[in-house]
Design an enzyme around this catalytic site. Structure first.
Site, PDB file in Angstrom:
ATOM      1  N   LYS A  12       1.664  -0.728  -8.850  1.00  0.00           N
ATOM      2  CA  LYS A  12       2.127   0.588  -8.407  1.00  0.00           C
ATOM      3  C   LYS A  12       3.293   1.074  -9.281  1.00  0.00           C
ATOM      4  O   LYS A  12       3.839   0.303 -10.081  1.00  0.00           O
ATOM      5  CB  LYS A  12       2.558   0.497  -6.945  1.00  0.00           C
ATOM      6  CG  LYS A  12       1.413   0.138  -6.002  1.00  0.00           C
ATOM      7  CD  LYS A  12       1.914   0.003  -4.580  1.00  0.00           C
ATOM      8  CE  LYS A  12       0.789  -0.340  -3.615  1.00  0.00           C
ATOM      9  NZ  LYS A  12       1.297  -0.475  -2.238  1.00  0.00           N
ATOM     10  N   TYR A  52      -7.191   5.939  -1.129  1.00  0.00           N
ATOM     11  CA  TYR A  52      -6.573   5.616   0.163  1.00  0.00           C
ATOM     12  C   TYR A  52      -7.218   6.378   1.323  1.00  0.00           C
ATOM     13  O   TYR A  52      -6.579   6.585   2.357  1.00  0.00           O
ATOM     14  CB  TYR A  52      -5.074   5.925   0.118  1.00  0.00           C
ATOM     15  CG  TYR A  52      -4.274   4.936  -0.703  1.00  0.00           C
ATOM     16  CD1 TYR A  52      -4.122   3.615  -0.294  1.00  0.00           C
ATOM     17  CD2 TYR A  52      -3.658   5.316  -1.886  1.00  0.00           C
ATOM     18  CE1 TYR A  52      -3.383   2.711  -1.033  1.00  0.00           C
ATOM     19  CE2 TYR A  52      -2.910   4.419  -2.643  1.00  0.00           C
ATOM     20  CZ  TYR A  52      -2.775   3.114  -2.203  1.00  0.00           C
ATOM     21  OH  TYR A  52      -2.038   2.206  -2.943  1.00  0.00           O
ATOM     22  N   PHE A  60       2.246   8.090   7.380  1.00  0.00           N
ATOM     23  CA  PHE A  60       2.862   7.821   6.085  1.00  0.00           C
ATOM     24  C   PHE A  60       1.983   8.262   4.902  1.00  0.00           C
ATOM     25  O   PHE A  60       2.409   8.182   3.741  1.00  0.00           O
ATOM     26  CB  PHE A  60       3.187   6.325   5.928  1.00  0.00           C
ATOM     27  CG  PHE A  60       1.993   5.419   6.049  1.00  0.00           C
ATOM     28  CD1 PHE A  60       1.150   5.189   4.968  1.00  0.00           C
ATOM     29  CD2 PHE A  60       1.715   4.773   7.250  1.00  0.00           C
ATOM     30  CE1 PHE A  60       0.056   4.353   5.067  1.00  0.00           C
ATOM     31  CE2 PHE A  60       0.616   3.930   7.363  1.00  0.00           C
ATOM     32  CZ  PHE A  60      -0.216   3.725   6.271  1.00  0.00           C
ATOM     33  N   ARG A  88      -5.226 -11.592  -2.867  1.00  0.00           N
ATOM     34  CA  ARG A  88      -4.319 -11.119  -1.816  1.00  0.00           C
ATOM     35  C   ARG A  88      -3.262 -12.172  -1.471  1.00  0.00           C
ATOM     36  O   ARG A  88      -2.107 -11.835  -1.216  1.00  0.00           O
ATOM     37  CB  ARG A  88      -5.102 -10.683  -0.592  1.00  0.00           C
ATOM     38  CG  ARG A  88      -5.836  -9.374  -0.883  1.00  0.00           C
ATOM     39  CD  ARG A  88      -6.546  -8.794   0.299  1.00  0.00           C
ATOM     40  NE  ARG A  88      -5.703  -8.393   1.395  1.00  0.00           N
ATOM     41  CZ  ARG A  88      -5.080  -7.231   1.505  1.00  0.00           C
ATOM     42  NH1 ARG A  88      -5.180  -6.331   0.535  1.00  0.00           N
ATOM     43  NH2 ARG A  88      -4.363  -6.942   2.568  1.00  0.00           N
ATOM     44  N   THR A  94       1.777  -7.483   2.925  1.00  0.00           N
ATOM     45  CA  THR A  94       2.137  -6.089   2.663  1.00  0.00           C
ATOM     46  C   THR A  94       3.645  -5.894   2.804  1.00  0.00           C
ATOM     47  O   THR A  94       4.263  -5.186   2.014  1.00  0.00           O
ATOM     48  CB  THR A  94       1.376  -5.150   3.625  1.00  0.00           C
ATOM     49  OG1 THR A  94      -0.021  -5.374   3.447  1.00  0.00           O
ATOM     50  CG2 THR A  94       1.683  -3.700   3.342  1.00  0.00           C
ATOM     51  N   ARG A 105       4.863 -10.534  -4.282  1.00  0.00           N
ATOM     52  CA  ARG A 105       5.784  -9.723  -3.467  1.00  0.00           C
ATOM     53  C   ARG A 105       6.965 -10.545  -2.976  1.00  0.00           C
ATOM     54  O   ARG A 105       8.083 -10.036  -2.882  1.00  0.00           O
ATOM     55  CB  ARG A 105       5.031  -9.100  -2.300  1.00  0.00           C
ATOM     56  CG  ARG A 105       4.055  -8.020  -2.733  1.00  0.00           C
ATOM     57  CD  ARG A 105       3.254  -7.510  -1.569  1.00  0.00           C
ATOM     58  NE  ARG A 105       2.362  -6.421  -1.939  1.00  0.00           N
ATOM     59  CZ  ARG A 105       1.179  -6.204  -1.376  1.00  0.00           C
ATOM     60  NH1 ARG A 105       0.748  -6.998  -0.406  1.00  0.00           N
ATOM     61  NH2 ARG A 105       0.432  -5.191  -1.769  1.00  0.00           N
ATOM     62  N   ASN A 115       6.263  -2.199  -2.584  1.00  0.00           N
ATOM     63  CA  ASN A 115       5.712  -3.562  -2.631  1.00  0.00           C
ATOM     64  C   ASN A 115       4.896  -3.855  -3.889  1.00  0.00           C
ATOM     65  O   ASN A 115       4.106  -4.764  -3.927  1.00  0.00           O
ATOM     66  CB  ASN A 115       4.940  -3.892  -1.350  1.00  0.00           C
ATOM     67  CG  ASN A 115       3.691  -3.066  -1.163  1.00  0.00           C
ATOM     68  OD1 ASN A 115       3.295  -2.296  -2.032  1.00  0.00           O
ATOM     69  ND2 ASN A 115       3.056  -3.227  -0.022  1.00  0.00           N
ATOM     70  N   HIS A 118      -1.210  -3.259  -5.274  1.00  0.00           N
ATOM     71  CA  HIS A 118      -2.314  -3.076  -4.334  1.00  0.00           C
ATOM     72  C   HIS A 118      -3.362  -4.108  -4.704  1.00  0.00           C
ATOM     73  O   HIS A 118      -3.610  -4.361  -5.887  1.00  0.00           O
ATOM     74  CB  HIS A 118      -2.929  -1.680  -4.464  1.00  0.00           C
ATOM     75  CG  HIS A 118      -4.289  -1.593  -3.841  1.00  0.00           C
ATOM     76  ND1 HIS A 118      -4.462  -1.371  -2.498  1.00  0.00           N
ATOM     77  CD2 HIS A 118      -5.529  -1.763  -4.365  1.00  0.00           C
ATOM     78  CE1 HIS A 118      -5.768  -1.389  -2.229  1.00  0.00           C
ATOM     79  NE2 HIS A 118      -6.426  -1.624  -3.357  1.00  0.00           N
ATOM     80  N   GLU A 129     -13.510   0.286  -5.103  1.00  0.00           N
ATOM     81  CA  GLU A 129     -12.313   0.616  -5.876  1.00  0.00           C
ATOM     82  C   GLU A 129     -12.565   0.479  -7.374  1.00  0.00           C
ATOM     83  O   GLU A 129     -12.114   1.318  -8.165  1.00  0.00           O
ATOM     84  CB  GLU A 129     -11.147  -0.270  -5.433  1.00  0.00           C
ATOM     85  CG  GLU A 129     -10.689   0.054  -4.027  1.00  0.00           C
ATOM     86  CD  GLU A 129      -9.724  -0.949  -3.415  1.00  0.00           C
ATOM     87  OE1 GLU A 129      -9.185  -0.643  -2.342  1.00  0.00           O
ATOM     88  OE2 GLU A 129      -9.512  -2.040  -3.993  1.00  0.00           O
TER      89      GLU A 129
END
Length: 151
Positions: A12, A52, A60, A88, A94, A105, A115, A118, A129
């Site tokens: 990100k 998304y 949000f 993940r 998250t 993270r 964070n 993704h 995706e």
């Protein structure tokens, strides 16, 4: 389990701005995953809304889209054994404060809204995706290391 499972990982804007791209790529390479697609892009709000779409009704959502369009992102496809689930785990929770030290993270961030990464949450999401971010496909290649990573 298939060694050809693919996952979509995106760094990100905060991860790019903090110069963490190389460190994040290194984690996946060192683990034994094969990079089969990579690009840096400035995503449009429209493209991010497609990515998304499942979060569209959340309060949000507008802030997420604005933030994700605020700077470049690095898009990657990684291939290997149990790539989605393990990817993940490598990213961590998250909420970075719930992420173990040793996860990306857990090592590099503190706040949910920053964070840094993704990661696809299922094989089905990953394929969707990958198609969204890499419409021209990925590069299939044979790594000389595969015999040293997989039995």
């Amino acid at each position: 389990m298939s060694t050809t499972e693919r996952t979509y990982i995106m760094i990100k804007p905060d991860g790019v701005q903090r110069n963490l791209v190389g460190k994040i790529i290194a984690r996946f390479e060192e683990r034994g995953y094969k990079l089969i697609a990579l690009k840096m892009t400035q995503a449009t709000p429209e493209h991010l809304e497609k990515h998304y779409a499942d979060l569209k009704g959340k309060p949000f959502f507008p802030g997420l889209i604005k933030y994700m369009a605020s700077g470049p992102v690095v898009c990657m496809v990684w291939q290997g054994l149990d790539a989605v689930k393990t990817g993940r785990v490598m990213l961590g929770a998250t909420n970075p404060l719930a992420s173990p030290i040793g996860s990306i993270r857990g090592d590099f961030c503190l706040a949910v809204g920053r964070n840094i990464c993704h990661g696809s949450d299922s094989v089905e999401s990953a394929e969707k995706e990958i198609a969204l971010w890499f419409p021209d496909g990925v590069v299939q290649w044979t790594s000389a290391l595969e015999g040293w990573v997989f039995e």
